[in-house]
Design a protein around this motif. Sequence first.
Motif, PDB file in Angstrom:
ATOM      1  N   ASN A 234       0.695  -0.918  -0.475  1.00  0.00           N
ATOM      2  CA  ASN A 234      -0.171  -0.369   0.360  1.00  0.00           C
ATOM      3  C   ASN A 234       0.439   1.335  -0.500  1.00  0.00           C
ATOM      4  O   ASN A 234       0.767   2.637  -0.856  1.00  0.00           O
ATOM      5  N   LYS A 235       2.019   0.932   1.106  1.00  0.00           N
ATOM      6  CA  LYS A 235       2.583   2.442   1.158  1.00  0.00           C
ATOM      7  C   LYS A 235       3.468   2.683  -0.079  1.00  0.00           C
ATOM      8  O   LYS A 235       3.550   3.955  -0.734  1.00  0.00           O
ATOM      9  N   GLU A 236       3.803   1.124  -0.101  1.00  0.00           N
ATOM     10  CA  GLU A 236       4.908   1.780  -2.437  1.00  0.00           C
ATOM     11  C   GLU A 236       3.577   1.998  -2.997  1.00  0.00           C
ATOM     12  O   GLU A 236       4.542   3.066  -3.973  1.00  0.00           O
ATOM     13  N   LEU A 237       2.586   1.868  -3.697  1.00  0.00           N
ATOM     14  CA  LEU A 237       1.923   2.093  -3.978  1.00  0.00           C
ATOM     15  C   LEU A 237       1.521   3.403  -4.593  1.00  0.00           C
ATOM     16  O   LEU A 237       1.565   4.438  -4.988  1.00  0.00           O
ATOM     17  N   LYS A 238       1.390   4.054  -2.786  1.00  0.00           N
ATOM     18  CA  LYS A 238       1.137   5.128  -3.085  1.00  0.00           C
ATOM     19  C   LYS A 238       1.779   6.183  -3.928  1.00  0.00           C
ATOM     20  O   LYS A 238       1.655   7.106  -4.323  1.00  0.00           O
ATOM     21  N   SER A 239       3.407   6.369  -3.348  1.00  0.00           N
ATOM     22  CA  SER A 239       4.633   6.664  -3.229  1.00  0.00           C
ATOM     23  C   SER A 239       4.721   6.249  -4.901  1.00  0.00           C
ATOM     24  O   SER A 239       4.367   7.655  -5.211  1.00  0.00           O
ATOM     25  N   ASN A 240       4.566   5.472  -5.613  1.00  0.00           N
ATOM     26  CA  ASN A 240       5.387   5.349  -6.978  1.00  0.00           C
ATOM     27  C   ASN A 240       3.915   5.639  -7.820  1.00  0.00           C
ATOM     28  O   ASN A 240       4.016   6.702  -9.079  1.00  0.00           O
TER      29      ASN A 240
END
Length: 70
Positions: free
Chosen positions: A55-61
Amino acid sequence: MKDIEKILSTCEFLKRIHRSYIVNFNYIKTCRNAIVDVELANDTIKSIVVTKSKNKELKSNYLTYLKGKL
């Protein structure tokens, strides 16, 4: 799926969000909390739950991707 993810890792707009899903950022309609709505080929919307670890990685990307489109 891991092999496919490795091959696609150079594409900044294709990311794995769940053990069963790799999404193309071009087709994301909404990204809220831990759910992504993706437009399918037949103009329907599929809601996909993003795993906690992604989730955190997706938001950042995804934010980086959107900034690049401006």
